[in-house]
Design a protein around this motif. Structure first.
Motif, mmCIF file in Angstrom:
data_model
loop_
_atom_site.group_PDB
_atom_site.id
_atom_site.type_symbol
_atom_site.label_atom_id
_atom_site.label_comp_id
_atom_site.label_asym_id
_atom_site.label_seq_id
_atom_site.Cartn_x
_atom_site.Cartn_y
_atom_site.Cartn_z
ATOM 1 N N ALA A 18 2.821 -1.768 4.427
ATOM 2 C CA ALA A 18 3.333 -2.867 5.250
ATOM 3 C C ALA A 18 2.840 -4.189 4.693
ATOM 4 N N LEU A 19 3.767 -5.088 4.414
ATOM 5 C CA LEU A 19 3.418 -6.429 3.953
ATOM 6 C C LEU A 19 2.918 -7.266 5.133
ATOM 7 N N PRO A 20 2.207 -8.358 4.870
ATOM 8 C CA PRO A 20 1.728 -9.225 5.958
ATOM 9 C C PRO A 20 2.851 -9.750 6.856
ATOM 10 N N ASP A 21 4.078 -9.895 6.309
ATOM 11 C CA ASP A 21 5.181 -10.418 7.116
ATOM 12 C C ASP A 21 5.923 -9.320 7.882
ATOM 13 N N GLY A 22 5.445 -8.069 7.798
ATOM 14 C CA GLY A 22 6.048 -6.978 8.554
ATOM 15 C C GLY A 22 7.010 -6.119 7.768
ATOM 16 N N ARG A 23 7.495 -6.609 6.644
ATOM 17 C CA ARG A 23 8.370 -5.779 5.823
ATOM 18 C C ARG A 23 7.586 -4.622 5.212
ATOM 19 N N GLU A 43 -4.954 6.019 4.716
ATOM 20 C CA GLU A 43 -4.115 5.337 5.697
ATOM 21 C C GLU A 43 -4.933 4.334 6.502
ATOM 22 N N GLY A 44 -4.351 3.184 6.713
ATOM 23 C CA GLY A 44 -5.023 2.118 7.437
ATOM 24 C C GLY A 44 -5.787 1.154 6.543
ATOM 25 N N GLN A 45 -5.936 1.514 5.288
ATOM 26 C CA GLN A 45 -6.685 0.668 4.357
ATOM 27 C C GLN A 45 -5.841 -0.522 3.907
ATOM 28 N N ALA A 46 -6.463 -1.678 3.785
ATOM 29 C CA ALA A 46 -5.786 -2.881 3.287
ATOM 30 C C ALA A 46 -6.175 -3.092 1.833
ATOM 31 N N ARG A 105 -1.064 -3.309 3.982
ATOM 32 C CA ARG A 105 -1.827 -2.248 4.639
ATOM 33 C C ARG A 105 -1.141 -0.910 4.412
ATOM 34 N N ILE A 106 -1.902 0.097 4.025
ATOM 35 C CA ILE A 106 -1.357 1.428 3.776
ATOM 36 C C ILE A 106 -1.048 2.092 5.113
ATOM 37 N N GLU A 107 0.233 2.230 5.422
ATOM 38 C CA GLU A 107 0.642 2.856 6.680
ATOM 39 C C GLU A 107 0.637 4.375 6.590
ATOM 40 N N LYS A 108 0.989 4.885 5.417
ATOM 41 C CA LYS A 108 1.089 6.335 5.294
ATOM 42 C C LYS A 108 0.815 6.770 3.864
ATOM 43 N N VAL A 109 0.119 7.887 3.727
ATOM 44 C CA VAL A 109 -0.084 8.549 2.442
ATOM 45 C C VAL A 109 0.450 9.960 2.600
ATOM 46 N N ALA A 110 1.449 10.321 1.809
ATOM 47 C CA ALA A 110 2.118 11.614 1.986
ATOM 48 C C ALA A 110 2.243 12.346 0.652
ATOM 49 N N GLU A 161 -5.392 -5.337 -1.951
ATOM 50 C CA GLU A 161 -4.852 -6.549 -2.554
ATOM 51 C C GLU A 161 -3.874 -6.184 -3.673
ATOM 52 N N ARG A 162 -3.033 -7.127 -4.031
ATOM 53 C CA ARG A 162 -2.107 -6.922 -5.139
ATOM 54 C C ARG A 162 -2.890 -6.654 -6.425
ATOM 55 N N GLY A 163 -2.473 -5.624 -7.152
ATOM 56 C CA GLY A 163 -3.131 -5.269 -8.401
ATOM 57 C C GLY A 163 -4.340 -4.377 -8.239
ATOM 58 N N GLU A 164 -4.728 -4.082 -6.996
ATOM 59 C CA GLU A 164 -5.900 -3.226 -6.776
ATOM 60 C C GLU A 164 -5.556 -1.773 -7.121
ATOM 61 N N ARG A 165 -6.495 -1.072 -7.724
ATOM 62 C CA ARG A 165 -6.279 0.317 -8.126
ATOM 63 C C ARG A 165 -6.161 1.217 -6.899
ATOM 64 N N PHE A 166 -5.165 2.118 -6.923
ATOM 65 C CA PHE A 166 -5.037 3.052 -5.808
ATOM 66 C C PHE A 166 -4.923 4.501 -6.247
ATOM 67 N N GLY A 167 -4.708 4.763 -7.537
ATOM 68 C CA GLY A 167 -4.561 6.143 -7.966
ATOM 69 C C GLY A 167 -4.412 6.282 -9.470
ATOM 70 N N LEU A 168 -4.171 7.532 -9.887
ATOM 71 C CA LEU A 168 -4.057 7.861 -11.307
ATOM 72 C C LEU A 168 -3.317 9.180 -11.415
#
Length: 227
Positions: A147-152, A173-176, A116-121, A178-185
């Motif tokens: 934040a990983l599912p296990d809290g790390r 922020e707040g978005q969940a 989960r994306i906790e912060k975008v800065a 998946e691994r490998g999902e596109r988030f930027g460029l």
């Protein structure tokens, strides 16, 4: 040419690149009208612009406890470093893996591990050569705290380079994700820093070539098992 061969050389283009290809294509037509050799040079530039914005599909490893590279490129740094303060990841050093992207790499960025994306800065800055160590501190950058599912928690930072002049991040922020999902460029030539979470074991070396969304960068379980 068969469909399979065609797909090998012709990759999908990210929508961000359409206007740049269009501009380069129109410029090439004008150059052809002025002088054919200039037109051919413009055509070559148009093909390169399309190639820069390519966005091929990627297949992540099957093991869920593996982190993958967020970018195509070469590992340029592997060392402990304090993450950017704006990410809120603390002031203790975390293991940082830096992937340098040349202007010939695919520049679509992908999430290393589901979370989960906790912060975008975003932070403005300089445009030094992205391969330099001080680029992490001085250059324009955009960081994600995840934040990983296990809290790390871990961090990914997009860093502008000598040629790059715009960082794009379409994650909120707040978005969940998946691994490998596109988030930027990032346009054009740059670097990504990954701050590994506690207990993760790096599985890369300096100089190693990375493929975004596919090449394993670390083992989250800490067992250092091969992918």
């Amino acid at each position: 040419m068969s469909v399979s061969m065609l797909s090998t050389f012709v990759k999908p283009m990210h929508p961000e690149g359409r206007r740049f290809v269009a501009i380069a294509g129109v410029a090439s037509l004008v150059l052809f009208l002025l002088w054919a050799p200039l037109g051919w040079g413009g055509l070559g530039l148009t093909i390169w612009v399309y190639y820069f914005f390519r966005d091929p599909e990627r297949v992540a490893p099957t093991r869920p406890d593996l982190m993958v590279s967020p970018a195509d490129g070469v590992v340029s740094l592997l060392e402990p470093a304090v993450p950017p303060a704006e990410l809120g990841l603390g002031d203790a050093p975390m293991l940082r893996v830096s992937v340098f992207m040349s202007v010939f790499n695919c520049h679509v960025n992908r999430l290393p591990a589901a979370g989960r994306i906790e912060k975008v800065a975003y932070r403005p800055g300089k445009f030094l050569n992205a391969s330099l160590d001080k680029a992490s501190e001085d250059n324009e950058r955009n960081g994600l705290a995840i934040a990983l599912p296990d809290g790390r928690r871990y961090g990914v930072v997009q860093i502008a380079g000598l040629v790059a002049r715009r960082i794009l991040c379409w994650t909120t922020e707040g978005q969940a994700l998946e691994r490998g999902e596109r988030f930027g460029l990032i346009r054009f030539g740059s670097r990504l820093d990954i701050y590994l979470p506690e207990g993760a074991t790096p599985l890369v070396r300096i100089g190693q070539t990375m493929v975004a969304g596919e090449t394993v960068i670390a083992d989250l379980s800490g067992t250092a098992a091969e992918a």
